[in-house]
Design a protein around this motif. Structure first.
Motif, PDB file in Angstrom:
ATOM      1  N   LEU A  52       0.812  -1.180   0.095  1.00 20.59           N
ATOM      2  CA  LEU A  52      -0.220   0.087   0.129  1.00 20.59           C
ATOM      3  C   LEU A  52       0.604   1.210  -0.048  1.00 20.59           C
ATOM      4  O   LEU A  52       0.316   2.289  -0.237  1.00 20.59           O
ATOM      5  CB  LEU A  52      -1.032   0.115   1.096  1.00 20.59           C
ATOM      6  CG  LEU A  52      -2.090  -0.965   1.304  1.00 20.59           C
ATOM      7  CD1 LEU A  52      -2.505  -1.232   2.594  1.00 20.59           C
ATOM      8  CD2 LEU A  52      -3.069  -0.812   0.181  1.00 20.59           C
ATOM      9  N   ALA A  61      -4.656   3.194   1.539  1.00 22.55           N
ATOM     10  CA  ALA A  61      -5.617   3.113   1.948  1.00 22.55           C
ATOM     11  C   ALA A  61      -5.398   4.246   3.279  1.00 22.55           C
ATOM     12  O   ALA A  61      -4.319   4.669   3.376  1.00 22.55           O
ATOM     13  CB  ALA A  61      -6.032   1.849   2.798  1.00 22.55           C
ATOM     14  N   HIS A  83      -8.403   3.432  -2.858  1.00 22.85           N
ATOM     15  CA  HIS A  83      -8.782   2.167  -2.260  1.00 22.85           C
ATOM     16  C   HIS A  83      -9.975   1.527  -3.005  1.00 22.85           C
ATOM     17  O   HIS A  83     -10.306   0.281  -2.596  1.00 22.85           O
ATOM     18  CB  HIS A  83      -8.892   2.261  -0.824  1.00 22.85           C
ATOM     19  CG  HIS A  83      -9.955   3.213  -0.320  1.00 22.85           C
ATOM     20  ND1 HIS A  83     -11.288   2.562   0.023  1.00 22.85           N
ATOM     21  CD2 HIS A  83      -9.917   4.511  -0.138  1.00 22.85           C
ATOM     22  CE1 HIS A  83     -12.072   3.928   0.215  1.00 22.85           C
ATOM     23  NE2 HIS A  83     -11.231   4.888   0.259  1.00 22.85           N
ATOM     24  N   GLU A 103      -8.172  -0.969   5.433  1.00 27.62           N
ATOM     25  CA  GLU A 103      -7.673  -2.140   5.349  1.00 27.62           C
ATOM     26  C   GLU A 103      -7.588  -2.960   6.686  1.00 27.62           C
ATOM     27  O   GLU A 103      -7.041  -2.448   7.290  1.00 27.62           O
ATOM     28  CB  GLU A 103      -6.298  -2.165   4.536  1.00 27.62           C
ATOM     29  CG  GLU A 103      -6.528  -1.674   3.013  1.00 27.62           C
ATOM     30  CD  GLU A 103      -7.002  -2.699   2.073  1.00 27.62           C
ATOM     31  OE1 GLU A 103      -6.979  -3.943   2.412  1.00 27.62           O
ATOM     32  OE2 GLU A 103      -7.071  -2.159   0.995  1.00 27.62           O
TER      33      GLU A 103
END
Length: 240
Positions: A52, A61, A83, A103
């Motif tokens: 990420l 995220a 996201h 997440e």
């Protein structure tokens, strides 16, 4: 579990700053009105955080919660994290601009760790209070993109969140007559995008009836009718 009730802020959380370069401005001055829950579908939280935060993957995220309950802060709430992707909720086609993405470290097939769930509940309460997000504004990735996403999946305990006013849950009513078109209309009034009956039924059951299978039945009809009536875009007066 009324849609306008803001839950109480809970315990202090363990946080780690791990900024991601993958973000941009919220388009059109959009106000934060949604929180979208995901699972990582990766072997560990550490691997998920690295992905990420990797500019080559162009995904991110705002937060990731590890199995231990530790929260990684990756994108500031003021920015648009990447996201949600393609999909819509309640007519909004740019969910990223109106949402915060969380997440959850989970492989998609296992139960969610207890410390993770406790941390999620506290984080949700804080965010919902800060941005005045109602319980109906907490959704899954599979809700706004039912034709391509299944997270947070059938092992996620939505009812647990709803009991704390951190999400919504339909009242259990007696089964009613089966009508494919009415079922689709109910779910679209609740917020789901336009999709086929099979796609909507699967997304609905992932969240509200994870053990159910087979064709549309009277219990699906009753629960969808309650969602539309109490939490629909234009709910009946005095029922929200």
């Amino acid at each position: 579990m009324g849609s306008g009730t803001i839950p109480t802020v809970c315990a202090k959380l363990k946080r780690i700053s791990h900024p991601s370069p993958n973000f941009g401005p919220r388009r059109g001055g959009a106000r934060i009105s949604l929180i979208v829950l995901h699972y990582t579908a990766m072997p560990s939280a550490t691997e998920a955080v690295e992905r990420l935060c990797d500019a080559q993957h162009e995904v991110s995220a705002h937060y990731l919660i590890a199995e231990s309950g530790t929260i990684y802060d990756m994108v500031d709430d003021a920015h648009r994290a990447w996201h949600a992707g393609a999909g819509s909720w309640r007519g909004c086609d740019d969910v990223n601009s109106q949402s915060i993405g969380i997440e959850l470290a989970n492989d998609g097939a296992s139960p969610f760790a207890a410390p993770l769930m406790t941390a999620l509940e506290s984080l949700l309460a804080q965010l919902m209070q800060k941005y005045e997000i109602s319980p109906v504004g907490v959704i899954g990735h599979s809700d706004m993109a039912p034709d391509r996403k299944s997270d947070p999946g059938r092992r996620f305990d939505w009812r647990r969140l709803a009991l704390q006013r951190l999400a919504v849950w339909p009242v259990a009513n007696d089964p009613i007559a089966i009508d494919d078109a009415v079922f689709q209309q109910n779910l679209q009034r609740f917020g789901y995008p336009d999709a086929s009956l099979s796609v909507l039924l699967d997304a609905f059951r992932q969240r509200f009836r994870p053990a159910a299978n087979g064709a549309l039945d009277g219990q699906d009809m009753a629960m969808s009718a309650d969602l539309a009536h109490r939490f629909g875009v234009d709910p009946a007066p005095g029922t929200a």
